[in-house]
Design an enzyme around this catalytic site. Structure first.
Site, PDB file in Angstrom:
ATOM      1  N   GLN A  68       0.819  -1.206   0.000  1.00 41.07           N
ATOM      2  CA  GLN A  68       0.000   0.000   0.000  1.00 41.07           C
ATOM      3  C   GLN A  68       0.856   1.261   0.000  1.00 41.07           C
ATOM      4  O   GLN A  68       1.817   1.378   0.767  1.00 41.07           O
ATOM      5  CB  GLN A  68      -0.932   0.035   1.209  1.00 41.07           C
ATOM      6  CG  GLN A  68      -1.944   1.179   1.129  1.00 41.07           C
ATOM      7  CD  GLN A  68      -2.879   1.232   2.307  1.00 41.07           C
ATOM      8  OE1 GLN A  68      -2.504   1.695   3.371  1.00 41.07           O
ATOM      9  NE2 GLN A  68      -4.111   0.753   2.123  1.00 41.07           N
ATOM     10  N   CYS A  98      -6.966   6.797   5.343  1.00 43.43           N
ATOM     11  CA  CYS A  98      -6.364   7.059   6.652  1.00 43.43           C
ATOM     12  C   CYS A  98      -6.924   8.347   7.261  1.00 43.43           C
ATOM     13  O   CYS A  98      -6.866   9.407   6.637  1.00 43.43           O
ATOM     14  CB  CYS A  98      -4.850   7.165   6.547  1.00 43.43           C
ATOM     15  SG  CYS A  98      -4.043   7.482   8.134  1.00 43.43           S
TER      16      CYS A  98
END
Length: 323
Positions: A68, A98
């Site tokens: 990622q 996030c």
């Protein structure tokens, strides 16, 4: 009906991926995000976050691991996607979910959901640079300020070539507070042709089936629920087969923590190892009454050996520490 272990910054590292995939039921993992800024990162950074790259991007038991990336510069994200593939990544994932303030402040993660056009540019740049046979995927929330951006952002990612989109069923403002808005995932799934994967607030087998029913998604990603109950994926797989499953006992969970600690000690100083164990134990409190009993004492311990000794002490049937 895949189950994917979610990336959790500062917790779901390579040792815990190895530990949890050995338990069974997990079909894929995703690394903690690799932060992409202005300079090209050296290979050692990729190997730090994804040591599985030296094993064909697989854990020791053969579970695939996606790499990622997180960043907002399309060109640099594309270059790093290419580098990940060159080093052996078999899937490149992009973090648009996030919620951390420090990450969002530097224009990374969920704050990008305010700009679907930029999300498109980033994903398209990565898709362009990554070889066609390697999937480019993305993880996002339902929005930043509210839950109104899921469809627009999902469509932007689809247009950019993202073959899979994981949707965490909350906005950034929602954080991790219950409930998860699985019905909003359904709206994204219905609006795109990319494969949509549901994520958020799956703590039990019953949660799993409710999430699938409400979201309409075949696949789910689980983070905190798998940390709290390391056998949750195996439980779910047994329920899919309509088979009985004996839940993990506390002594079995302690053995996993011991294995995890041993692996961490080859990578980190003991004081950091103790911190990681505490993080895991804090989640285990939600899955095991024994962890709740031990937590007040364990949270004060600073060294690894006494921490493991604390976890390994006998616990009576009612959950209290044995004399």
């Amino acid at each position: 009906m895949r189950i994917i272990l979610a990336p959790m910054e500062g917790l779901v590292d390579a040792p815990i991926r190895e530990t949890l995939t050995k338990v069974g039921g997990i079909d894929r993992c995703v690394t903690e995000f690799i932060r992409v800024t202005h300079g090209m990162l050296p290979p050692r950074i990729f190997y730090k976050y994804a040591p599985e790259l030296v094993n064909n991007a697989l854990t020791q038991v053969g579970t695939p691991v996606a790499v990622q990336l997180l960043g907002s510069n399309p060109e640099m994200m594309g270059r790093h996607g290419a580098k990940a593939a060159e080093l052996g990544a078999m899937q490149v994932d992009i973090n648009f979910g996030c919620p951390a303030k420090t990450v969002n402040k530097h224009k990374g993660g969920c704050v990008l959901m305010r700009e679907p056009e930029l999300m498109y540019e980033i994903a398209a740049a990565v898709r362009k640079e990554v070889p066609a046979h390697i999937p480019v995927t993305a993880k996002m929330r339902l929005g930043y300020d509210d839950r109104s951006m899921g469809v627009a952002c999902g469509q932007a990612l689809e247009a950019a070539g993202a073959s899979e989109i994981v949707v965490h069923a909350r906005s950034k403002v929602d954080g991790y507070k219950p409930p998860a808005y699985w019905e909003e995932i359904a709206k994204v799934r219905e609006a795109v042709n990319s494969h949509v994967i549901a994520n958020g607030e799956i703590w039990s087998v019953a949660d799993y089936w409710r999430c699938r029913e409400v979201s309409g998604c075949d696949d789910v990603m689980i983070g905190r629920g798998l940390i709290a109950r390391p056998d949750l994926a195996a439980q779910i797989k047994a329920s899919q087969r309509e088979e009985w499953f004996d839940p993990m006992t506390w002594p079995q969970a302690v053995t996993l923590v011991q294995e995890y600690a041993a692996a961490l000690q080859t990578r980190l100083e003991d004081k950091y190892v103790t911190g990681r164990i505490k993080q895991w134990l804090n989640y285990l409190r939600q899955g095991f009454s024994e962890a709740e009993v031990l937590w007040p004492a364990a949270r004060k311990i600073r060294d690894v050996a006494p921490m493991l000794a604390c976890l390994d002490q006998p616990i009576s049937v009612d959950g209290s520490r044995a004399a």
